[in-house]
Write an enzyme that holds these catalytic residues in place. Structure first.
Site, short mmCIF file in Angstrom:
data_model
loop_
_atom_site.label_atom_id
_atom_site.label_comp_id
_atom_site.label_asym_id
_atom_site.label_seq_id
_atom_site.Cartn_x
_atom_site.Cartn_y
_atom_site.Cartn_z
N ARG A 36 0.85 -1.21 0.00
CA ARG A 36 0.00 0.00 0.00
C ARG A 36 0.88 1.24 0.00
O ARG A 36 2.08 1.17 0.25
CB ARG A 36 -0.85 0.05 1.28
N VAL A 40 8.13 -8.17 9.19
CA VAL A 40 9.56 -7.84 9.24
C VAL A 40 10.02 -7.41 10.63
O VAL A 40 11.21 -7.18 10.83
CB VAL A 40 9.93 -6.76 8.19
N TYR A 48 6.87 7.60 17.69
CA TYR A 48 7.09 7.56 16.23
C TYR A 48 8.37 8.35 15.90
O TYR A 48 9.21 7.88 15.13
CB TYR A 48 5.88 8.17 15.51
N LYS A 103 11.82 6.90 14.16
CA LYS A 103 12.33 7.38 12.87
C LYS A 103 13.74 7.96 13.02
O LYS A 103 14.58 7.83 12.13
CB LYS A 103 11.36 8.40 12.27
#
Ligand code: NAP
Length: 257
Positions: free
Chosen positions: A11, A60, A160, A164
């Site tokens: 997606r 993963v 988040y 990152k």
């Protein structure tokens, strides 16, 4: 034929990366975790570009998932030239950093950052083996998809941002380690991109972009904008700059006065 493995290719940004690499003539391995139908659609889109493509289910964020993914990719096409670590998740619920739960923090770090590290490790090992085998025309590379959140504070989704920022360091580590092996590693940093991930806050982001000018280029980014940067990293023209960060963010990274 060059083969690209794209995590979270079913997606959004990952799909655009798959399709654009297919258009460039790569075989494509489309990884997904939960969305089998979406992955099948990406495979169809790649085949419509004249490429061979397969979907591989693998989580993963687990060691077994990474192992399975590489095994099935190599079984399908015999080689992996391009690894794009794109799979990622946002917090289920945005919470102030004073309220962030250990569960959400652990999930984000595992799915976004740990997966990137161990996919880089598995990819590097596979690529070094491919070089040792003397695969013809083999110039492997790794591209990690991070975010402007790698350096931008959003206190309502701190975990988040941390996840990152971790990807930026993973990129540096593997770029450094693999430089002498002739395997460049790049970081692509998307800004605000129109996908399922941003659907719940799309109105807020559209207002920030179009009315408040949070990005100098006043439009929502599209998955293809990010895929273009991945193609640039695959072109071979940037290889002397291993570790380079490519911004796909409408100029968000500029400091402005
Ligand atoms: P998305 O539309 O939500 O798609 C996420 C993809 O990741 C899906 O294909 C999903 O597969 C896959 N995925 C999630 N967990 C996985 C796992 N454990 N194992 C394998 N695949 C997994 O997200 P997107 O917006 O395209 O984002 C793609 C990447 O860009 C992410 O790393 C995201 O953090 C980053 N990014 C996005 C934006 C943005 O504005 N959209 C901005 C900056 C960075 P299933 O559906 O099968 O689970």
């Amino acid at each position: 034929m060059k083969t690209a493995l794209v995590t979270g290719g079913s997606r959004g940004i990952g799909r655009a990366v798959c399709v654009q690499l297919a258009r460039q003539g790569c075989h494509v391995v489309v990884n997904y975790c939960h969305g089998e139908a979406a992955a099948a659609e990406t495979v169809s889109l790649c085949r419509a570009e004249g490429a061979q493509a397969v979907a591989v289910q693998a989580d993963v964020s687990t060691a077994e998932g990474c192992k399975k993914l590489f095994e099935e990719a190599v079984n399908a096409f015999g080689r992996v030239d391009i690894l794009v670590n794109n799979a990622g998740v946002a917090p289920v619920q945005r919470l102030d950093v004073l309220e962030t739960t250990a569960e959400s923090f652990e999930r984000l770090l595992r799915v976004n950052t740990e997966s990137c590290f161990f996919m880089c490790q598995a990819g590097a090992r596979r690529m070094l083996a491919g070089k040792a085998q003397g695969i013809p025309d083999y110039r492997p590379r790794i591209i990690n998809i991070s975010s402007v959140s790698a350096y931008t504070s959003s206190p309502s989704r701190g975990e988040y941002c941390v996840s990152k920022a971790g990807i930026s360091m993973v990129t540096k580590l593997f770029a450094d380690r693999l430089a002498g092996e002739g395997i460049p590693v790049f970081e692509v940093r998307p800004g605000i991109i129109q996908t399922d991930m941003t659907a719940g806050v799309a109105d807020k982001y559209r207002r920030m972009i179009e009315q408040e000018g949070v990005t100098p280029i006043r439009r929502f980014g599209q998955p293809e904008d990010v895929a273009d940067q991945v193609l640039a990293a695959c072109s071979g023209l940037l290889d002397f700059g291993t570790g380079t960060v490519l911004n796909a963010d409408g100029g968000f990274h500029l400091r402005r006065l």
